[in-house]
Design a protein around this motif. Structure first.
Motif, PDB file in Angstrom:
ATOM      1  N   ALA A 691      10.863  78.872 -35.703  1.00  0.00           N
ATOM      2  CA  ALA A 691       9.674  78.648 -35.994  1.00  0.00           C
ATOM      3  C   ALA A 691       9.351  78.466 -37.139  1.00  0.00           C
ATOM      4  O   ALA A 691       8.383  77.715 -37.587  1.00  0.00           O
ATOM      5  CB  ALA A 691       9.174  80.043 -35.252  1.00  0.00           C
ATOM      6  N   VAL A 692      10.199  79.286 -38.377  1.00  0.00           N
ATOM      7  CA  VAL A 692       9.821  78.975 -39.619  1.00  0.00           C
ATOM      8  C   VAL A 692       9.737  77.509 -40.043  1.00  0.00           C
ATOM      9  O   VAL A 692       9.171  76.776 -40.792  1.00  0.00           O
ATOM     10  CB  VAL A 692      10.733  79.978 -40.651  1.00  0.00           C
ATOM     11  N   ARG A 693      11.086  76.987 -39.558  1.00  0.00           N
ATOM     12  CA  ARG A 693      11.168  75.641 -39.924  1.00  0.00           C
ATOM     13  C   ARG A 693      10.401  74.778 -39.197  1.00  0.00           C
ATOM     14  O   ARG A 693       9.701  73.749 -39.952  1.00  0.00           O
ATOM     15  CB  ARG A 693      12.652  75.211 -39.261  1.00  0.00           C
ATOM     16  N   GLU A 694       9.716  74.802 -37.966  1.00  0.00           N
ATOM     17  CA  GLU A 694       8.815  74.111 -37.501  1.00  0.00           C
ATOM     18  C   GLU A 694       7.477  74.125 -38.339  1.00  0.00           C
ATOM     19  O   GLU A 694       6.854  73.291 -38.245  1.00  0.00           O
ATOM     20  CB  GLU A 694       8.625  74.586 -35.988  1.00  0.00           C
ATOM     21  N   ALA A 695       7.160  75.432 -38.798  1.00  0.00           N
ATOM     22  CA  ALA A 695       5.837  75.731 -39.552  1.00  0.00           C
ATOM     23  C   ALA A 695       6.224  74.894 -40.957  1.00  0.00           C
ATOM     24  O   ALA A 695       5.130  74.270 -41.124  1.00  0.00           O
ATOM     25  CB  ALA A 695       5.679  77.048 -39.634  1.00  0.00           C
ATOM     26  N   GLN A 696       7.059  74.881 -41.752  1.00  0.00           N
ATOM     27  CA  GLN A 696       7.362  74.159 -42.777  1.00  0.00           C
ATOM     28  C   GLN A 696       7.309  72.541 -42.465  1.00  0.00           C
ATOM     29  O   GLN A 696       6.716  71.944 -43.226  1.00  0.00           O
ATOM     30  CB  GLN A 696       8.720  74.425 -43.460  1.00  0.00           C
ATOM     31  N   ARG A 697       7.820  72.332 -41.339  1.00  0.00           N
ATOM     32  CA  ARG A 697       7.845  71.089 -40.820  1.00  0.00           C
ATOM     33  C   ARG A 697       6.334  70.480 -40.772  1.00  0.00           C
ATOM     34  O   ARG A 697       5.600  69.225 -41.074  1.00  0.00           O
ATOM     35  CB  ARG A 697       8.444  70.467 -39.652  1.00  0.00           C
ATOM     36  N   ASP A 698       5.677  71.359 -39.987  1.00  0.00           N
ATOM     37  CA  ASP A 698       4.011  71.028 -39.783  1.00  0.00           C
ATOM     38  C   ASP A 698       3.538  71.166 -41.139  1.00  0.00           C
ATOM     39  O   ASP A 698       2.429  70.065 -41.310  1.00  0.00           O
ATOM     40  CB  ASP A 698       3.549  72.151 -38.930  1.00  0.00           C
ATOM     41  N   ASP A 699       3.803  71.858 -42.020  1.00  0.00           N
ATOM     42  CA  ASP A 699       3.234  71.843 -43.445  1.00  0.00           C
ATOM     43  C   ASP A 699       3.282  70.353 -44.150  1.00  0.00           C
ATOM     44  O   ASP A 699       2.628  70.051 -44.525  1.00  0.00           O
ATOM     45  CB  ASP A 699       3.715  73.158 -44.327  1.00  0.00           C
ATOM     46  N   ARG A 700       4.806  70.119 -44.139  1.00  0.00           N
ATOM     47  CA  ARG A 700       5.420  68.817 -44.724  1.00  0.00           C
ATOM     48  C   ARG A 700       4.506  67.422 -43.922  1.00  0.00           C
ATOM     49  O   ARG A 700       4.098  66.660 -44.725  1.00  0.00           O
ATOM     50  CB  ARG A 700       6.610  68.654 -44.619  1.00  0.00           C
ATOM     51  N   SER A 701       4.382  67.912 -42.847  1.00  0.00           N
ATOM     52  CA  SER A 701       3.637  66.742 -41.889  1.00  0.00           C
ATOM     53  C   SER A 701       2.098  66.693 -42.377  1.00  0.00           C
ATOM     54  O   SER A 701       1.557  65.744 -42.472  1.00  0.00           O
ATOM     55  CB  SER A 701       3.721  66.819 -40.312  1.00  0.00           C
ATOM     56  N   GLN A 702       1.610  67.791 -42.552  1.00  0.00           N
ATOM     57  CA  GLN A 702      -0.039  67.841 -42.978  1.00  0.00           C
ATOM     58  C   GLN A 702       0.156  67.169 -44.598  1.00  0.00           C
ATOM     59  O   GLN A 702      -0.972  66.448 -44.695  1.00  0.00           O
ATOM     60  CB  GLN A 702      -0.370  69.423 -43.242  1.00  0.00           C
ATOM     61  N   ARG A 703       0.847  67.773 -45.414  1.00  0.00           N
ATOM     62  CA  ARG A 703       1.102  67.209 -46.753  1.00  0.00           C
ATOM     63  C   ARG A 703       1.237  65.602 -46.566  1.00  0.00           C
ATOM     64  O   ARG A 703       0.794  64.917 -47.581  1.00  0.00           O
ATOM     65  CB  ARG A 703       1.945  67.704 -47.521  1.00  0.00           C
ATOM     66  N   ALA A 704       2.117  65.282 -45.728  1.00  0.00           N
ATOM     67  CA  ALA A 704       2.313  63.812 -45.675  1.00  0.00           C
ATOM     68  C   ALA A 704       1.244  62.867 -45.134  1.00  0.00           C
ATOM     69  O   ALA A 704       0.832  61.776 -45.526  1.00  0.00           O
ATOM     70  CB  ALA A 704       3.537  63.571 -44.650  1.00  0.00           C
ATOM     71  N   ARG A 705       0.551  63.493 -44.168  1.00  0.00           N
ATOM     72  CA  ARG A 705      -0.913  62.976 -43.871  1.00  0.00           C
ATOM     73  C   ARG A 705      -1.749  62.877 -44.970  1.00  0.00           C
ATOM     74  O   ARG A 705      -2.407  61.968 -45.130  1.00  0.00           O
ATOM     75  CB  ARG A 705      -1.224  63.874 -42.588  1.00  0.00           C
ATOM     76  N   GLN A 706      -1.930  64.172 -45.745  1.00  0.00           N
ATOM     77  CA  GLN A 706      -2.642  64.088 -46.854  1.00  0.00           C
ATOM     78  C   GLN A 706      -2.367  62.914 -47.732  1.00  0.00           C
ATOM     79  O   GLN A 706      -3.294  62.257 -48.185  1.00  0.00           O
ATOM     80  CB  GLN A 706      -2.810  65.307 -47.507  1.00  0.00           C
ATOM     81  N   ARG A 707      -1.212  62.735 -48.076  1.00  0.00           N
ATOM     82  CA  ARG A 707      -0.571  61.458 -49.131  1.00  0.00           C
ATOM     83  C   ARG A 707      -0.909  60.348 -48.423  1.00  0.00           C
ATOM     84  O   ARG A 707      -1.313  59.415 -49.141  1.00  0.00           O
ATOM     85  CB  ARG A 707       0.929  61.798 -49.113  1.00  0.00           C
ATOM     86  N   LEU A 708      -0.895  60.433 -47.065  1.00  0.00           N
ATOM     87  CA  LEU A 708      -1.230  59.050 -46.261  1.00  0.00           C
ATOM     88  C   LEU A 708      -2.733  58.430 -46.572  1.00  0.00           C
ATOM     89  O   LEU A 708      -2.992  57.697 -46.887  1.00  0.00           O
ATOM     90  CB  LEU A 708      -0.770  58.913 -45.048  1.00  0.00           C
ATOM     91  N   GLU A 709      -3.288  59.715 -46.484  1.00  0.00           N
ATOM     92  CA  GLU A 709      -4.863  59.594 -46.510  1.00  0.00           C
ATOM     93  C   GLU A 709      -5.359  59.155 -48.095  1.00  0.00           C
ATOM     94  O   GLU A 709      -6.257  58.554 -48.321  1.00  0.00           O
ATOM     95  CB  GLU A 709      -5.783  60.903 -46.239  1.00  0.00           C
ATOM     96  N   ALA A 710      -4.512  59.932 -48.943  1.00  0.00           N
ATOM     97  CA  ALA A 710      -4.822  59.582 -50.277  1.00  0.00           C
ATOM     98  C   ALA A 710      -4.526  58.173 -50.692  1.00  0.00           C
ATOM     99  O   ALA A 710      -4.992  57.490 -51.347  1.00  0.00           O
ATOM    100  CB  ALA A 710      -4.240  60.606 -51.386  1.00  0.00           C
ATOM    101  N   MET A 711      -3.284  57.767 -50.015  1.00  0.00           N
ATOM    102  CA  MET A 711      -2.752  56.373 -50.498  1.00  0.00           C
ATOM    103  C   MET A 711      -3.866  55.421 -49.662  1.00  0.00           C
ATOM    104  O   MET A 711      -4.067  54.249 -50.420  1.00  0.00           O
ATOM    105  CB  MET A 711      -1.347  56.183 -49.795  1.00  0.00           C
ATOM    106  N   GLN A 712      -4.321  55.810 -48.594  1.00  0.00           N
ATOM    107  CA  GLN A 712      -5.291  54.862 -48.029  1.00  0.00           C
ATOM    108  C   GLN A 712      -6.609  54.812 -48.670  1.00  0.00           C
ATOM    109  O   GLN A 712      -7.019  53.386 -48.897  1.00  0.00           O
ATOM    110  CB  GLN A 712      -5.541  55.308 -46.586  1.00  0.00           C
ATOM    111  N   ALA A 713      -6.963  55.847 -49.322  1.00  0.00           N
ATOM    112  CA  ALA A 713      -8.084  55.887 -50.192  1.00  0.00           C
ATOM    113  C   ALA A 713      -7.937  55.013 -51.404  1.00  0.00           C
ATOM    114  O   ALA A 713      -8.611  54.217 -51.946  1.00  0.00           O
ATOM    115  CB  ALA A 713      -8.575  57.146 -50.677  1.00  0.00           C
ATOM    116  N   LEU A 714      -6.754  55.268 -52.143  1.00  0.00           N
ATOM    117  CA  LEU A 714      -6.292  54.401 -53.214  1.00  0.00           C
ATOM    118  C   LEU A 714      -6.257  52.816 -52.941  1.00  0.00           C
ATOM    119  O   LEU A 714      -6.940  52.279 -53.646  1.00  0.00           O
ATOM    120  CB  LEU A 714      -5.005  54.905 -53.706  1.00  0.00           C
ATOM    121  N   ILE A 715      -5.734  52.709 -51.699  1.00  0.00           N
ATOM    122  CA  ILE A 715      -5.650  51.169 -51.228  1.00  0.00           C
ATOM    123  C   ILE A 715      -7.224  50.491 -51.203  1.00  0.00           C
ATOM    124  O   ILE A 715      -7.457  49.506 -51.727  1.00  0.00           O
ATOM    125  CB  ILE A 715      -4.825  51.104 -49.776  1.00  0.00           C
ATOM    126  N   ASP A 716      -8.165  51.543 -50.598  1.00  0.00           N
ATOM    127  CA  ASP A 716      -9.494  50.649 -50.385  1.00  0.00           C
ATOM    128  C   ASP A 716     -10.059  50.615 -51.552  1.00  0.00           C
ATOM    129  O   ASP A 716     -10.944  49.800 -52.043  1.00  0.00           O
ATOM    130  CB  ASP A 716     -10.215  51.858 -49.558  1.00  0.00           C
TER     131      ASP A 716
END
Length: 926
Positions: A691-716
């Motif tokens: 469960a701790v690993r899944e929570a960290q994976r979720d955090d990494r996924s959230q940070r990855a989504r944030q990086r994707l959104e930031a990258m999308q904003a930078l591209i735009d």
């Protein structure tokens, strides 16, 4: 009639000339039937003007619709119907036009009426008849009535149609807004449906994996959790998902039902084992009571020994049968061995007495006291057993007194107690026990004084009468039963259709029933008849018994070999023997033992005891290994708990937990109740780790989504940015640094698409910056043109007049270092000018080089120069790659340094140079 006459006398509306037919239309009266038919014929004429003229004379929409059915692709007829139905001409009432719309299926006609109708109700009615989405989109975008536009837009439901509405419906912002809202809802619904489908797919994958997994203590609970999660999902699954769900549920239910069946089988086996233990205990208690009752009697008769032998035989047979099926408890086996030892002592003493009976009887008859004493001593009769009548008489003779039983009062008390026990036996109807006890009391009564026995004689006589009555009643019941048994065994002896096994079973049952009658209604004739029929059956079964004996010998050999194999295993067991493997060996050995049955009766007890000891030892080894496994699993639980508390990365902790789980699976099973407790504790700890690993994976996924959104904003942002000067390259470098800081991006199709778009945008911006740098260099060159013109004039005077002069740069013109050097070289070259051919070649090289930079190609006659320039560019690029702006600057600097140039040479080249420089200043579109 000749053809020309027919044409001469034919009506003018049938004339071959279209002009004549068109003029004839005005003379036809629509109210006259024949002329109306002519008008209708002309409405379908081949000439458009004739059709148009004839259609203007017809105003009935029914006629126009009928003509449209005959000629659907008549454009004039379409226009006329549109004018009539929309109310432009004809004056047809609205109700009539509304009724006509119900019978029209032509899309173009209905679309035109909806677009041009003179009434909102008419337009809505025509719109209701339209079903094609492109027609509805056209009405929603172009119709002049808002209600019609809204009604058309409300019927557009596809995603493509809504996108077109959102793009094209600029006339009505409400339609555009509603289309966008519905499109967003549609996309949201599609995304929700996709997410729901993915969730169902993930849940189905879990359920299918659960169906393939082996059973564990939490298997059923996890299955119920997955089914509840499936039932709580919104929406309905498709057919394939429902089929997968049912198949997975069926597999899970099969695993659960198989486990329940195994548990039920174990419970039944335990119950059968308990029943076997109870049967063994009851048999042991019966023999123990018989052995314990022997010392309480006054005399030991042959009947007592026969009864004891029959009890022991029943116990041995039943004990062996139960031992073939179930392992005997060690304490119970010790009791069994002790009972057999007591029985053997009694039977040995009896056999010694039997061998001395002739000597004792001879000594008594001869009244030889010495011989009698020697024979009595040779019997070695135990003091714990009462004497036999013969032995008691011998002892009486040797003692010379009548009372050999000790104290008379104790004997009388024991006599009275036995009378009470006899009455209890008669109350229960226990004939055999009561008969044996009554006979013992009668013998003892003869040896007791009559005066002391007088109070008990009436009771003994009354109980004897009750015993006789019970004997008569048994005889009354047993007589017909004996006759029935004789008839049954005679019929069985004559029966030829039964198999040997069934014949033997029924014969044994009849013999048991006969023996159960005892001596009740005993009859010599019936006994001989029963025995003769039984002998015939024995003769008939003799071959089958021979085969059975041979099979029993083979089974005995197989059981002996099985015991030897198991003893070899127990002599040197592996140090890390798996308890599950040992359990399988035990179960397989039990099945083999049962399969090799029966065995010879005289050896069954010995081989059964041997196998029982082996199974007991094997079970002890299994329990020992299971306890060792339990201890090891407790250590694993502690290691898992310590791992949960250690400060490690979640992924590393999860990997170590997987290694612990693998070690857990390799160990085997602990004892049944302890295994479930340890597994539940171990599983809970592992669940917390994962469960701790899944929570960290979720955090990494959230940070990855944030990086994707930031990258999308930078591209735009970079896509919207257009540099206007070369100095703006710092903005591009900052964007590249931001993109590098956002790495690494999560893998996936979206990331790949973003990378491709980012690469294209960066490439386009670099190209624009390079073009801007080139344009700025050319702008700077334009500032140097007055200096170049001065050098050209000085070159012209040198060529024409031979006058050498230096050109001075203006003070307000700030020349860079390389351009100042080129300016000085141009002044210096006029002192020792090269040949005109060398100057022309140098100008051609500069032109070809500039042409390569501007267009990338040159003319055919400049091909050698192109090859030479490309080789020079390659050689220069080995040390450092030059960009286009630097190359343009080098060409312009060399152009400034090249001279002297004659006016004719310059006139030939200047136009090409200006065109190339103008081409280089063109910027790409933003």
């Amino acid at each position: 009639m000749p053809g020309f006459l027919r044409r001469l006398f034919a009506p003018r509306w049938q004339h071959h000339d279209a002009q004549v037919r068109r003029l004839a239309v005005d003379k036809l009266d629509p109210s006259h039937p024949n002329q109306r038919q002519a008008l209708e014929r002309l409405c379908l004429d081949g000439d458009p003007d004739v059709r148009r003229k004839a259609l203007e004379r017809i105003e009935a929409p029914d006629t126009l619709l009928r003509l449209l059915g005959e000629q659907p692709y008549n454009p004039e007829l379409h226009r006329r119907l549109i004018d009539v139905l929309t109310g432009k001409t004809g004056g047809v009432e609205l109700s009539r036009r509304l009724a006509l719309l119900e019978s029209i299926d032509d899309r173009g006609l209905l679309s035109a009426v909806a677009m041009q109708g003179d009434n909102q109700q008419l337009r809505l009615a025509a719109l209701a008849r339209l079903s094609a989405e492109e027609d509805l989109i056209l009405q929603a975008c172009e119709n002049g009535i808002a209600a019609v536009r809204h009604a058309a837009a409300a019927r557009v439901s596809s995603e493509i149609g809504l996108q077109q509405l959102a793009q094209k419906a600029r006339r009505d912002r409400q339609v555009m807004r509603q289309a966008r809202e519905r499109l967003n809802r549609l996309k949201a619904d599609a995304a929700s449906l996709t997410a729901e489908r993915e969730n169902r797919k993930a849940l189905l994958d879990k359920l299918e994996a659960h169906g393939r997994a082996p059973w564990e203590p939490l298997y059923a609970g996890r299955y119920r959790h997955l089914t509840r999660e499936w039932e709580s999902m919104p929406g309905l699954p498709d057919a394939s998902q429902e089929r997968r769900y049912q198949d997975a549920c069926q597999r899970c239910r099969k695993v659960i039902s198989d486990h329940e069946a195994r548990e039920h089988a174990h419970a039944q086996a335990d119950r059968r084992r308990e029943l076997a233990t109870e049967a063994r205990e009851s048999l042991l208690e019966a023999l123990e009571e018989s052995l314990a009752g022997l010392p309480r009697g006054d005399l030991l008769t042959e009947q007592d020994i026969a009864s004891l032998r029959s009890q022991k035989l029943l116990l041995a047979n039943r004990w062996q049968t139960l031992s073939d099926l179930h392992v005997t408890d060690e304490a119970l086996r010790q009791r069994y061995d002790a009972v057999l030892a007591d029985y053997d002592r009694v039977l040995t003493a009896w056999e010694r007495l039997v061998t001395q009976v002739p000597e004792i009887e001879a000594a008594l008859s001869e009244r030889d006291a010495e011989r009698l004493a020697a024979s009595v001593d040779a019997c070695q009769w135990p003091d714990t057993l009462p004497p036999t009548p013969l032995l008691a008489r011998a002892r009486y003779k040797l003692a010379g007194e009548k009372n050999t039983d000790g104290d008379l009062d104790a004997r009388l008390e024991r006599f009275a107690a036995d009378l009470g026990q006899l009455e209890q036996l008669l109350d229960r109807g226990a004939f055999k026990g009561a008969s044996r006890l009554h006979q013992s009391l009668r013998h003892r009564a003869e040896s007791l004084p009559a005066d002391r026995l007088r109070p008990h004689r009436a009771t003994l006589k009354r109980l004897g009468a009750r015993l006789a009555e019970l004997r008569d009643w048994r005889g009354f019941v047993a007589g017909p039963k004996r006759e029935q048994l004789c008839q049954a065994i005679d019929r069985l002896a004559e029966e030829s259709s039964l198999t040997d096994v069934e014949l033997d079973r029924q014969h044994r049952q009849l013999v048991r029933d006969w023996k159960m009658l005892g001596d009740a209604a005993a009859n010599r004739q019936l006994s001989e008849q029963f025995r003769a029929a039984s002998d015939r059956i024995h003769e008939r079964l003799a071959p089958w018994r021979d085969r059975l004996n041979a099979e029993r010998i083979r089974n005995l050999e197989a059981r002996t070999a099985l015991c030897e194999q198991l003893e070899e295993l127990l002599e040197a067991p592996a140090a890390n023997a798996d308890p599950d493997a040992l359990r399988r060996i035990r179960d397989h050995a039990r099945e083999e033992w049962r399969r090799h049955s029966p065995v010879p009766r005289d050896q069954s007890e010995a081989i059964g005891r041997r196998f029982g000891r082996i199974r007991y030892a094997l079970q002890g080894l299994i329990d020992q290994r299971a306890r060792e496994v339990a201890d090891t699993k407790r250590v694993l639980v502690n290691e898992a708990r310590a791992l949960l508390e250690r400060q490690l990365p979640a992924a590393a902790r999860a990997e170590e937990a997987k290694m612990l789980q693998q070690r857990w699976r390799d160990l085997g099973r602990a004892p049944r109740g302890e295994e479930q407790t340890l597994w539940r504790e171990f599983r809970e700890i592992c669940d917390q780790i994962f469960a701790v690993r899944e929570a960290q994976r979720d955090d990494r996924s959230q940070r990855a989504r944030q990086r994707l959104e930031a990258m999308q904003a930078l591209i735009d942002r970079l896509d919207a940015w257009q540099p206007s000067r070369h100095a703006d390259s710092t903005t591009l470098e900052q964007a590249l640094d931001e993109a590098a800081a956002l790495e690494p991006l999560p893998s996936g199709r979206r990331t790949e698409g973003m990378r491709r778009r980012w690469s294209g945008i960066v490439r386009a911006r670099r190209e624009r910056l390079n073009r801007l740098a080139v344009a700025e260099e050319i702008q700077h060159w334009q500032a140097y043109r007055p200096l170049l013109d001065a050098h050209l004039k000085a070159d012209a005077r040198l060529i024409e007049q031979g006058t050498v002069e230096n050109v001075a740069a203006d003070d307000h013109l700030s020349l860079p270092e390389d351009m100042r050097t080129a300016h000085q070289q141009r002044n210096a070259v006029r002192l020792s000018p090269p040949s005109e051919a060398d100057v022309a070649e140098q100008l051609a090289r500069l032109r070809v080089h500039l042409s390569l930079l501007a267009m990338g190609r040159v003319s055919q006659h400049d091909e050698p120069l192109r090859l030479a320039i490309q080789v020079e560019r390659l050689n220069e690029g080995l040390s450092r790659e030059l960009d286009r702006a630097e190359e343009v600057r080098i060409v312009l600097r060399n152009l400034l340094a090249t001279g002297p140039v004659s006016p004719d040479q310059w006139a030939r080249e200047v136009g090409e140079f200006d065109a190339l420089l103008t081409r280089l200043t063109h910027l790409p579109p933003p």
